[in-house]
Motif scaffolding. Structure first.
Motif, PDB file in Angstrom:
ATOM      1  N   LYS A 117       0.829  -1.209   0.000  1.00  9.27           N
ATOM      2  CA  LYS A 117       0.000   0.000   0.000  1.00  9.27           C
ATOM      3  C   LYS A 117       0.863   1.259   0.000  1.00  9.27           C
ATOM      4  CE  LYS A 117      -4.306  -1.882   1.771  1.00  9.27           C
ATOM      5  NZ  LYS A 117      -5.404  -1.753   2.743  1.00  9.27           N
ATOM      6  N   TYR A 121       0.913   4.402  -2.858  1.00  6.06           N
ATOM      7  CA  TYR A 121       0.903   5.834  -2.557  1.00  6.06           C
ATOM      8  C   TYR A 121       1.866   6.586  -3.470  1.00  6.06           C
ATOM      9  CZ  TYR A 121       1.427  10.177   0.117  1.00  6.06           C
ATOM     10  OH  TYR A 121       1.481  11.496   0.492  1.00  6.06           O
ATOM     11  N   GLY A 148      -6.076  -0.875  -3.529  1.00  7.63           N
ATOM     12  CA  GLY A 148      -5.196   0.174  -3.027  1.00  7.63           C
ATOM     13  C   GLY A 148      -3.779  -0.270  -2.754  1.00  7.63           C
ATOM     14  N   ASP A 408      -2.665  12.285  -8.460  1.00  9.12           N
ATOM     15  CA  ASP A 408      -3.542  11.124  -8.280  1.00  9.12           C
ATOM     16  C   ASP A 408      -2.829   9.863  -8.748  1.00  9.12           C
ATOM     17  OD1 ASP A 408      -5.945  12.590  -7.461  1.00  9.12           O
ATOM     18  OD2 ASP A 408      -6.051  13.259  -9.546  1.00  9.12           O
ATOM     19  N   TYR A 410      -4.043   5.901  -9.930  1.00  6.71           N
ATOM     20  CA  TYR A 410      -5.099   4.932 -10.221  1.00  6.71           C
ATOM     21  C   TYR A 410      -4.463   3.556 -10.366  1.00  6.71           C
ATOM     22  CZ  TYR A 410      -8.423   8.700 -11.293  1.00  6.71           C
ATOM     23  OH  TYR A 410      -9.241   9.791 -11.221  1.00  6.71           O
ATOM     24  N   ASP A 414      -9.113   1.985 -10.262  1.00  6.43           N
ATOM     25  CA  ASP A 414      -9.645   2.647  -9.069  1.00  6.43           C
ATOM     26  C   ASP A 414      -8.654   3.682  -8.537  1.00  6.43           C
ATOM     27  OD1 ASP A 414     -12.053   1.177  -8.976  1.00  6.43           O
ATOM     28  OD2 ASP A 414     -11.012  -0.499  -8.022  1.00  6.43           O
ATOM     29  N   LYS A 415      -9.188   4.832  -8.162  1.00  7.41           N
ATOM     30  CA  LYS A 415      -8.350   5.894  -7.613  1.00  7.41           C
ATOM     31  C   LYS A 415      -7.893   5.529  -6.213  1.00  7.41           C
ATOM     32  CE  LYS A 415      -8.433  10.929  -7.061  1.00  7.41           C
ATOM     33  NZ  LYS A 415      -9.294  12.139  -7.220  1.00  7.41           N
ATOM     34  N   VAL A 416      -6.606   5.634  -5.966  1.00 10.86           N
ATOM     35  CA  VAL A 416      -6.023   5.293  -4.665  1.00 10.86           C
ATOM     36  C   VAL A 416      -6.263   6.431  -3.681  1.00 10.86           C
ATOM     37  CG1 VAL A 416      -3.862   4.789  -3.442  1.00 10.86           C
ATOM     38  CG2 VAL A 416      -4.280   3.807  -5.714  1.00 10.86           C
ATOM     39  N   ASP A 417      -6.649   6.080  -2.484  1.00 11.24           N
ATOM     40  CA  ASP A 417      -6.820   7.070  -1.423  1.00 11.24           C
ATOM     41  C   ASP A 417      -5.425   7.473  -0.911  1.00 11.24           C
ATOM     42  OD1 ASP A 417      -7.398   8.616   0.769  1.00 11.24           O
ATOM     43  OD2 ASP A 417      -8.492   7.066   1.862  1.00 11.24           O
ATOM     44  N   ARG A 418      -5.012   8.692  -1.215  1.00 14.65           N
ATOM     45  CA  ARG A 418      -3.702   9.185  -0.809  1.00 14.65           C
ATOM     46  C   ARG A 418      -3.811  10.252   0.277  1.00 14.65           C
ATOM     47  NH1 ARG A 418      -0.645  11.836  -3.896  1.00 14.65           N
ATOM     48  NH2 ARG A 418       1.353  10.836  -3.463  1.00 14.65           N
ATOM     49  N   THR A 419      -4.889  10.227   1.029  1.00 17.60           N
ATOM     50  CA  THR A 419      -5.050  11.215   2.097  1.00 17.60           C
ATOM     51  C   THR A 419      -4.152  10.926   3.285  1.00 17.60           C
ATOM     52  OG1 THR A 419      -6.941   9.960   2.978  1.00 17.60           O
ATOM     53  CG2 THR A 419      -7.427  11.761   1.444  1.00 17.60           C
ATOM     54  N   SER A 420      -3.667   9.702   3.371  1.00 11.21           N
ATOM     55  CA  SER A 420      -2.720   9.374   4.444  1.00 11.21           C
ATOM     56  C   SER A 420      -1.743   8.342   3.906  1.00 11.21           C
ATOM     57  CB  SER A 420      -3.437   8.818   5.679  1.00 11.21           C
ATOM     58  OG  SER A 420      -4.111   7.605   5.360  1.00 11.21           O
TER      59      SER A 420
END
Length: 421
Positions: A117, A121, A148, A408, A410, A414-420
């Motif tokens: 994961k 990122y 992810g 971003d 993908y 699917d778009k990867v959640d990169r908020t953390s």
């Protein structure tokens, strides 16, 4: 009451009402069909680095419901389907997700998934772990596609001569029979490649003998597998090639390569070099990592990123060798060694510092590395390929360090959640 009972009572009530009214019960209204492109996403306006060296300015490409690329081309050449969801990427650059062909990842499930994961990122879609992988978790994760997370590939337990004091995960072999048995055992487990170490660790240990690694290479080929070698010396690189090795996990590090090595490389057209360059030994600004790493982690890394003449000299040998091998047309793929999720971005900058063009380095990090991992549907942005790509805020063809300016990621559509991190 169970849903089936409720549904039955509702239907019965409708029939009673219809009978009482003297009219036929009308069937429920059927919603109108969705527009043909409703499940498709169309991305417009970006500069597209396809992954094979081609650049499409003002590109349009579509993401199909099956998570693969659909139409790909210039805005003038592509007509998106009506009703498609649109994403405007004007002023941005898109490139395929990165593939790292040389890592050493964790072996326990939770830690391994965290490694994968963390790579996602930083825009990495797949990673190959080379030779220090044992236990059930690594083979279980190998079979999975985790949302992810980068895909995981492995060499299982590698093969070397006895190296007391070093990791005992690799097989320590002393005979041809032991070498062949080690390959057969790993092949039965489903590894992707066989890893061999041929190195005396600067005189500390006896190197794996040619007849032993030759037996391992031969047994790997019998099993339908390729073999990749960690090597250090020019003489060993030549003999490995004579014995049929398929790839190097490092470049030659003791001296400049010569014409004989180039001839041997050209005699193996399917050969792949993963240079895994050493630290350049120059002061480097690592502030770009501050969005991912807390100060306690970043500060010691920054403190170590200083000028080091000895490291510069060691890098210079491998820089000259990579420049020549690349110039001679040998296939180059990106690899980083170790377990540093952001390592590919450092490696790409180092590869450019050797004289490779940013375009060639991006091809090495995408199409070539994906092909090396036998990910036939990855590594380029083209119709039918899996939709794993990075959206960048600047053009890495202008400055390779722009691969770090990620907006971003993908993975597999699917778009990867990169908020953390």
């Amino acid at each position: 009451m169970r849903p089936t009972i409720v549904h039955g009572l509702a239907v019965a009530a409708l029939l009673v009402l219809a009978a009482c009214s003297g009219r036929d019960a009308s069937p429920p209204a059927v919603p109108s069909a969705a527009a043909p492109g409703a499940a498709i996403t169309v991305f417009t306006g970006a500069r597209l680095l396809v992954g094979d060296g081609t650049v499409i300015e003002n590109a349009t490409f579509t993401l199909r419901p099956d998570k693969h690329f659909g139409l790909v081309g210039s805005a003038a050449a592509v007509t998106p389907p009506a009703g498609a969801t649109r994403v405007d990427l004007t002023g941005l650059t898109v490139m395929p997700a990165i593939v790292d062909a040389h890592t050493h990842l964790s072996r326990e499930r939770a830690a391994l998934i965290a490694d994968l994961k963390h790579r996602a990122y930083f825009g990495v879609s797949a990673a190959l772990s080379l030779g220090q992988d044992n236990g059930g978790d690594v083979f279980a994760v190998r079979k999975e596609t985790i949302p992810g997370a980068a895909l995981y590939r492995l060499a299982g337990r590698g093969i070397t001569a006895p190296e007391p004091g070093r990791s005992d995960i690799p097989y320590w072999v002393t005979s041809e029979d032991e070498a062949r048995a080690a390959v057969r055992e790993q092949a039965a487990l489903g590894v992707d490649i066989i890893k061999i170490w041929v190195d005396d660790r600067l005189g500390k240990y006896k190197k794996l003998a040619p007849e032993l690694y030759g037996a391992a290479i031969d047994e790997a080929h019998k099993a339908g597998l390729r073999a990749i070698a960690h090597e250090y010396y020019l003489t060993d690189a030549k003999e490995l090639l004579r014995r049929g090795i398929d790839a190097f996990a490092h470049g030659v590090r003791d001296t400049d390569v010569d014409d004989e090595l180039i001839s041997l490389l050209k005699a193996h057209p399917g050969f792949v070099l993963i240079p895994n360059l050493p630290d350049r030994g120059v002061a480097t600004d690592l502030s770009w990592l501050s969005v991912a790493l807390p100060p306690a982690q970043l500060e010691p890394l920054q403190a170590a990123a200083v000028d080091n003449p000895e490291a510069q000299a060691f890098f210079a040998i491998q820089a000259r060798n990579l420049a020549r091998v690349s110039r001679e047309g040998v296939t180059i793929a990106l690899g980083t060694d170790g377990n540093t999720p952001w390592g590919p971005h450092l490696e790409m900058a180092d590869m450019v510092a050797t004289g490779m063009s940013p375009s060639d380095v991006i091809v090495a990090a995408t199409r070539n590395a994906a092909a090396f991992l036998e990910l036939d549907d990855a590594g380029i942005v083209a119709p039918g390929k899996i939709a794993s790509f990075i959206v960048l805020e600047a053009n890495p063809l202008d400055d390779i360090t722009n691969t770090r300016k990620i907006r971003d990621v993908y993975l597999r559509g699917d778009k990867v959640d990169r908020t953390s991190y």
